[in-house]
Design an enzyme around this catalytic site. Sequence first.
Site, short mmCIF file in Angstrom:
data_model
loop_
_atom_site.label_atom_id
_atom_site.label_comp_id
_atom_site.label_asym_id
_atom_site.label_seq_id
_atom_site.Cartn_x
_atom_site.Cartn_y
_atom_site.Cartn_z
N ARG A 122 0.82 -1.23 0.00
CA ARG A 122 0.00 0.00 0.00
C ARG A 122 0.85 1.27 0.00
NH1 ARG A 122 -3.31 -3.32 3.50
NH2 ARG A 122 -5.19 -3.95 2.36
N LYS A 166 2.83 11.14 -11.82
CA LYS A 166 1.96 10.29 -12.63
C LYS A 166 2.65 8.94 -12.85
CE LYS A 166 -0.92 13.34 -15.45
NZ LYS A 166 -1.26 13.71 -16.85
N GLU A 191 9.46 17.44 -25.76
CA GLU A 191 8.78 17.85 -24.53
C GLU A 191 9.31 19.19 -24.01
OE1 GLU A 191 6.20 16.64 -23.02
OE2 GLU A 191 5.99 14.53 -23.58
N LYS A 202 7.02 22.62 -14.87
CA LYS A 202 6.17 21.51 -14.49
C LYS A 202 5.97 21.47 -12.98
CE LYS A 202 5.00 16.75 -15.26
NZ LYS A 202 5.22 15.49 -16.02
N GLU A 224 -4.60 17.06 -11.77
CA GLU A 224 -5.08 17.42 -13.10
C GLU A 224 -6.56 17.78 -13.10
OE1 GLU A 224 -5.11 15.13 -17.22
OE2 GLU A 224 -3.06 15.41 -16.52
N ARG A 283 -2.98 21.64 -14.74
CA ARG A 283 -2.08 20.56 -15.14
C ARG A 283 -2.48 19.95 -16.48
NH1 ARG A 283 0.66 15.79 -11.42
NH2 ARG A 283 1.85 14.85 -13.12
N ASN A 302 -0.75 18.43 -21.26
CA ASN A 302 -1.11 17.44 -22.27
C ASN A 302 -1.13 18.02 -23.68
OD1 ASN A 302 -1.75 14.94 -20.73
ND2 ASN A 302 -3.20 16.29 -19.71
N HIS A 315 -0.60 15.90 -26.73
CA HIS A 315 -0.66 14.50 -26.30
C HIS A 315 -1.92 13.77 -26.76
CE1 HIS A 315 2.76 15.69 -23.93
NE2 HIS A 315 2.88 14.50 -23.40
N HIS A 364 -1.01 10.57 -28.51
CA HIS A 364 -1.38 9.23 -28.04
C HIS A 364 -2.16 8.47 -29.10
CE1 HIS A 364 -0.99 10.30 -23.45
NE2 HIS A 364 0.17 10.10 -24.04
N HIS A 415 7.42 8.20 -28.15
CA HIS A 415 6.45 9.10 -27.52
C HIS A 415 6.75 10.57 -27.84
CE1 HIS A 415 3.71 10.81 -24.60
NE2 HIS A 415 4.70 11.45 -24.03
#
Length: 371
Positions: A126, A148, A190, A232, A242, A246, A250, A253, A257, A271
């Site tokens: 956990r 993330k 990026e 960032k 997000e 935030r 993206n 993206h 994606h 990527h």
Amino acid sequence: MAGAAIERLRVELGDRAYDIAVGAGLIARAGTEMLPLMRRRQAIVVTDETVARHHLEPLRHSLVEAGIAAHSVVLPPGEGTKDLVHFGRLVDEILAIGIERGTMLVALGGGVVGDICGFAAATLLRGLDFVQIPTTLLAQVDSSVGGKTAINTAAGKNLVGAFYQPRLVLADTGSLATLPRREMRAGYAEIVKYGLIGDAAFFGWLESGGDSVCDLEPAALTRAVMTSCRMKADIVARDERETGDRILLNFGHTFGHALEAETGFGDALLHGEAVALGMVLAFDFAVKLGLATGQDAHRVRRHIAASGLPAGLAEIGLSGAAADRLIAHMGRDKKVRDGRITLILPRRVGEVLVMRDAPVDALREFLASTG
């Protein structure tokens, strides 16, 4: 690069705040950097076969020198490793070593290793502490910062994961000397993103000096990495999960994606390459909608192309015939709400907006006519 100074900044998240250190030689001093944060002197390094050949032994030596018991799990390289099967094997191997809640995981590698190791840290017992040691430019400026963590499924990219912050990020710029040029360019995409979403002057600097970043010129590289991480970190401190600003990270993206999904999430399209082309498409679509000027779109396309990154669908073997499939991939994006596609679109270089209900017919027509 060995003599370059280490620069630091802090991600301000209250009692979960952590430092990002940037500079050459950080792998060799990782044990010293990590030790004050450790509850137990046991670390398990998660890496891949490619990175292990270059950096695992120096890292292990650094940990042992600091009195830390060091173990390692070595994964196959590539995006295909970031799936449920490899995740299951990873956690089984970690548990077989024997861990307690004071054990620290260390992600040594690029974005794939960082994501799968971070997700393991978030779920094992956990929650275990973990440290990010990103060894690609893309990971240093993006995926290692902000918490993330995720793995891919057949339904799409990063659909199983958690927000889970590291205790420390060590971005050793010296490790980038082992990267292929293509990987450097993918990471550079990026960096360009940060200029396009919020710092027009930074983008202007990249236009005139971006080559020096990919050429590993120490001052330029440190400036690029620190500027990206600072932007960032500021956004993550304001919006960790997000729900606000935030989402601007993206930019490029949603298109990117979809392109990755269409090309199989593999080496055919990295990527960062997908994000680069996604940013070009976002500018061109914004022009079609009357949000941005053709002059800015041309400027972005020109810099992306000059950086050796794809700037058109034809360059990656796609054409307008793929429009419906790309729309379908976008419909499975994590930002979709009530079936509506969300896009981050530019107004100009340095300013973007969130379009919560992108006009699908216009988007389909745009993609069908784009080369």
